[in-house]
Design an enzyme around this catalytic site. Sequence first.
Site, short mmCIF file in Angstrom:
data_model
loop_
_atom_site.label_atom_id
_atom_site.label_comp_id
_atom_site.label_asym_id
_atom_site.label_seq_id
_atom_site.Cartn_x
_atom_site.Cartn_y
_atom_site.Cartn_z
N PRO A 2 0.82 -1.21 0.00
CA PRO A 2 0.00 0.00 0.00
C PRO A 2 0.86 1.27 0.00
O PRO A 2 1.57 1.53 0.94
CB PRO A 2 -0.80 -0.10 1.31
CG PRO A 2 -0.67 -1.51 1.76
CD PRO A 2 0.65 -1.98 1.23
N GLU A 3 0.82 2.01 -1.09
CA GLU A 3 1.46 3.32 -1.12
C GLU A 3 0.34 4.34 -1.36
O GLU A 3 -0.84 3.98 -1.34
CB GLU A 3 2.53 3.35 -2.20
CG GLU A 3 3.56 2.24 -1.95
CD GLU A 3 4.91 2.44 -2.58
OE1 GLU A 3 5.26 3.59 -2.89
OE2 GLU A 3 5.63 1.44 -2.75
N LYS A 51 -0.76 8.22 3.31
CA LYS A 51 -1.13 6.81 3.44
C LYS A 51 -2.17 6.59 4.53
O LYS A 51 -2.39 5.46 4.97
CB LYS A 51 0.14 5.98 3.68
CG LYS A 51 1.07 6.06 2.46
CD LYS A 51 2.12 5.00 2.45
CE LYS A 51 3.38 5.47 3.11
NZ LYS A 51 4.45 4.45 3.05
N ASN A 175 8.03 2.24 -0.51
CA ASN A 175 9.30 1.67 -0.96
C ASN A 175 9.38 1.46 -2.47
O ASN A 175 10.43 1.61 -3.07
CB ASN A 175 9.52 0.35 -0.23
CG ASN A 175 10.95 0.17 0.18
OD1 ASN A 175 11.71 1.15 0.25
ND2 ASN A 175 11.34 -1.06 0.44
N ARG A 256 14.47 -0.33 5.80
CA ARG A 256 13.82 -0.78 4.58
C ARG A 256 14.83 -1.41 3.63
O ARG A 256 16.03 -1.28 3.80
CB ARG A 256 13.13 0.39 3.87
CG ARG A 256 12.16 1.17 4.75
CD ARG A 256 11.02 0.31 5.28
NE ARG A 256 10.11 -0.09 4.23
CZ ARG A 256 9.10 0.66 3.80
NH1 ARG A 256 8.86 1.82 4.35
NH2 ARG A 256 8.30 0.23 2.84
#
Length: 269
Positions: A2-3, A51, A175, A256
């Site tokens: 989910p972005e 988000k 990401n 990340r």
Amino acid sequence: MPEGDTVWNTALMLQSALAGAVIRHSDFRVPSLATADLSRWRVRGCASRGKHLLLRLTGPGDGRAMTLHSHLRMDGSWRIYSPGEAWRGRPAHLIRVVLRTLTTVAVGYHLHDLALVPTDEEETLVGHLGPDLLGPADQPGGWDAAEAVRRLRAQPDSTIAEALLDQRNLAGIGNLYKAEVLFLRGIQPWTPVGKVDDLDSVVDLAHRLLVANRGRWTQATTGSLRRGEEVYVYGRAGSPCRRCGTLVKRETQGDRITFWCPQCQPEST
Ligand SMILES: [Zn+2]
């Protein structure tokens, strides 16, 4: 993953399914909201901010305006079902909330930061965010490229990859878009922000990629929606770069994973 675009799509889905409807029954499965009851509340609409999801409600009788906030993080999702339809797709133990109207059942799976706040206090939950890549420019927190660039510039020593993920600078990049934007601009992910020559074009590209991807669930940066062709470097470690054939690398950066092509994204000097 989910972005911002996925969250925007989710908001639109919830808006289409619930706006104007009265909730007949609510079932919260998180301790902080165990006693919350939204039955007889009317859904005004749903919006995204970066988000974050903001489901806005009006109370029965007194017309109180409240907002149900949720965040998808890595793995959360909302699904819409018809009454009586089987809830497919996700295990029941991940359910955090169920909202039922006459025609719709909205089920939130593995949602994070679920909170119910007065709508005029939404800013306590989202006020820290930088300009929202998909936010209307005329609304609070909406898209403002110059402000996003200004916030990035204020951290010259951060790596560009981490600065793009920091939602306080600009909201909506995750990401995947981080890796893809840096590839497309030929910037090595560890480059300090202060050494990135053209931050305006980085920010502009991020904006254009998210806008291009909203309204569909497949995230693509290459122009191809065909499976396996959607992205340049994200998730492609060990595969040849689509431009130069060099093997795409992956490494942990902060908390990340970063993917990049060492040939197309050389270290800055
Ligand atoms: Zn390459």
